[in-house]
Design an enzyme around this catalytic site. Sequence first.
Site, PDB file in Angstrom:
ATOM      1  N   GLN A 105       7.615  34.446  48.201  1.00 41.24           N
ATOM      2  CA  GLN A 105       8.284  33.979  49.402  1.00 41.24           C
ATOM      3  C   GLN A 105       9.371  32.993  48.993  1.00 41.24           C
ATOM      4  O   GLN A 105       9.127  32.111  48.164  1.00 41.24           O
ATOM      5  CB  GLN A 105       7.320  33.259  50.335  1.00 41.24           C
ATOM      6  CG  GLN A 105       6.230  34.099  50.935  1.00 41.24           C
ATOM      7  CD  GLN A 105       5.307  33.238  51.797  1.00 41.24           C
ATOM      8  OE1 GLN A 105       5.526  32.039  51.965  1.00 41.24           O
ATOM      9  NE2 GLN A 105       4.261  33.841  52.322  1.00 41.24           N
ATOM     10  N   CYS A 106      10.552  33.152  49.550  1.00 41.37           N
ATOM     11  CA  CYS A 106      11.613  32.161  49.380  1.00 41.37           C
ATOM     12  C   CYS A 106      11.837  31.855  47.896  1.00 41.37           C
ATOM     13  O   CYS A 106      12.029  32.756  47.088  1.00 41.37           O
ATOM     14  CB  CYS A 106      11.258  30.911  50.177  1.00 41.37           C
ATOM     15  SG  CYS A 106      12.614  29.756  50.446  1.00 41.37           S
ATOM     16  N   THR A 107      11.781  30.573  47.503  1.00 42.89           N
ATOM     17  CA  THR A 107      12.026  30.181  46.120  1.00 42.89           C
ATOM     18  C   THR A 107      10.867  30.529  45.195  1.00 42.89           C
ATOM     19  O   THR A 107      10.938  30.255  43.996  1.00 42.89           O
ATOM     20  CB  THR A 107      12.313  28.669  46.038  1.00 42.89           C
ATOM     21  OG1 THR A 107      11.327  27.961  46.802  1.00 42.89           O
ATOM     22  CG2 THR A 107      13.688  28.347  46.601  1.00 42.89           C
ATOM     23  N   THR A 125      15.932  36.122  47.396  1.00 36.91           N
ATOM     24  CA  THR A 125      15.356  34.821  47.683  1.00 36.91           C
ATOM     25  C   THR A 125      16.129  34.263  48.868  1.00 36.91           C
ATOM     26  O   THR A 125      17.011  34.936  49.421  1.00 36.91           O
ATOM     27  CB  THR A 125      15.437  33.884  46.466  1.00 36.91           C
ATOM     28  OG1 THR A 125      14.705  32.676  46.735  1.00 36.91           O
ATOM     29  CG2 THR A 125      16.872  33.513  46.122  1.00 36.91           C
ATOM     30  N   ALA A 158      12.946  36.628  51.375  1.00 34.51           N
ATOM     31  CA  ALA A 158      13.909  35.548  51.570  1.00 34.51           C
ATOM     32  C   ALA A 158      13.178  34.283  52.015  1.00 34.51           C
ATOM     33  O   ALA A 158      12.192  33.892  51.390  1.00 34.51           O
ATOM     34  CB  ALA A 158      14.972  35.990  52.570  1.00 34.51           C
TER      35      ALA A 158
END
Length: 318
Positions: A105-107, A125, A158
Site C-alpha cells: 500500500q502506498c509507500t 505508489t 497507490a
Amino acid sequence: MLSSVAVLAYEGVSTFGLGVTAEVFGCDRRGEGIPRYEYFVTAAQPGVIRTDVGMPILVESGVDRLASADLAVAVCWDSIDTRPPEPVLAALRTVVDRGGRVLSQCTGAFVLAAAGLLDGRRATTHWKYAAELARRYPQVDVDPGVLYVDAGQVITSAGTAAGIDACLHVIRLEHGAAVANEIARHMVVAPHRDGGQAQFVPVLVGDTTDGPDLATLHDWVAGHLGEPLTVADLARQVHMSPRTFARWFTAHTGTTPHQWVTSQRLILAQELLERTDHGIERIAADCGLAPMMLRRHFTRRWGITPQAYRNRFSQLAG
C-alpha cells in the site's frame, strides 16, 4: 488457494493501512458465505508498537509468520530514507519464492523495491512519491497514474485507500466478483473503481467545483446497462450538456464516460457468469454489448475469457 494473510507493522505504522487489511482479510464473515483467513499482524521485533496516531498495539508474530503467509502485505513505509530490516526483506522474498503473493500500500512499494521484488516489474505508489521511487530504483517500471498494478505475484497500490482496491482485487482473483462485491458492500465502497490517480490529484492540489451526483448516475446506469447509452443520455440525467459533462467527468474520474459505462457492463457480466447459466449471447445482450465485443473487452480487462471465468467462479458449478 489463499488461506493466510500477514501484515507488516512497525513503529509509526499507518492505522488506516492496517485497518484496510483487517477489514478485508481479518473479519469473520463466514455467516454470509465469505471465506475466513488466518490473519496476522507481524513485526521485525514483536511487542507493543505505536501507530501513526499514537495508538499502542500488541504485535505477537515475527517475520517467520510473515514469511509463511500466502499473502504478505507491506502497508505505508513512511521512513523511505530508512532501509527496512534485512529479515523483513528476506521474509518477503521467501513468500514469492514459495509461490505466494506480496502486496504493498502506498509507500510500502519502497519495501518491496528494497527487497528486489519490483525489479523488472511495473509498479505504482502514491503519486506524491512516484518520482522518488523511480529515481531510487531505476530498474522498476513506475506507473504513477494507476490505482494498483497486478504484476502476478507482486501487487502494488497507490495511496492507502487504493489499498482497498488492491485487496478487493485479490479477493476477486481468489473467489470471484460476487465475494468481492459482498465485502465491498459491507465496507460501503465501490467493488471496482475506474480511472487512476489522476482523478484525485486535482482534488488534492487544485480548486474544485461542484458537480453532478455520480452516485445517483451510477444507480441509473446500473438499471439501463442492457440499453445503448450515449454521453448525451448520461448528461441528461445530471442536467448538463453532453460536452460539459464529458469534460467534467474525465477531469474528475480519470476515465471517459464511455470507458466507465463499458466497465459497468463488464462488472455485470462477471456477476451473470457467476450466478446464472445463461449463454454468452444473452449475457452480452443483458450487458448491452455484442457477444464478440463482450469477449474482447472481458478478456482485455480481466485477463481471462468469459467461459474460463465461468468455469472457475460459477456458483452453479458442481
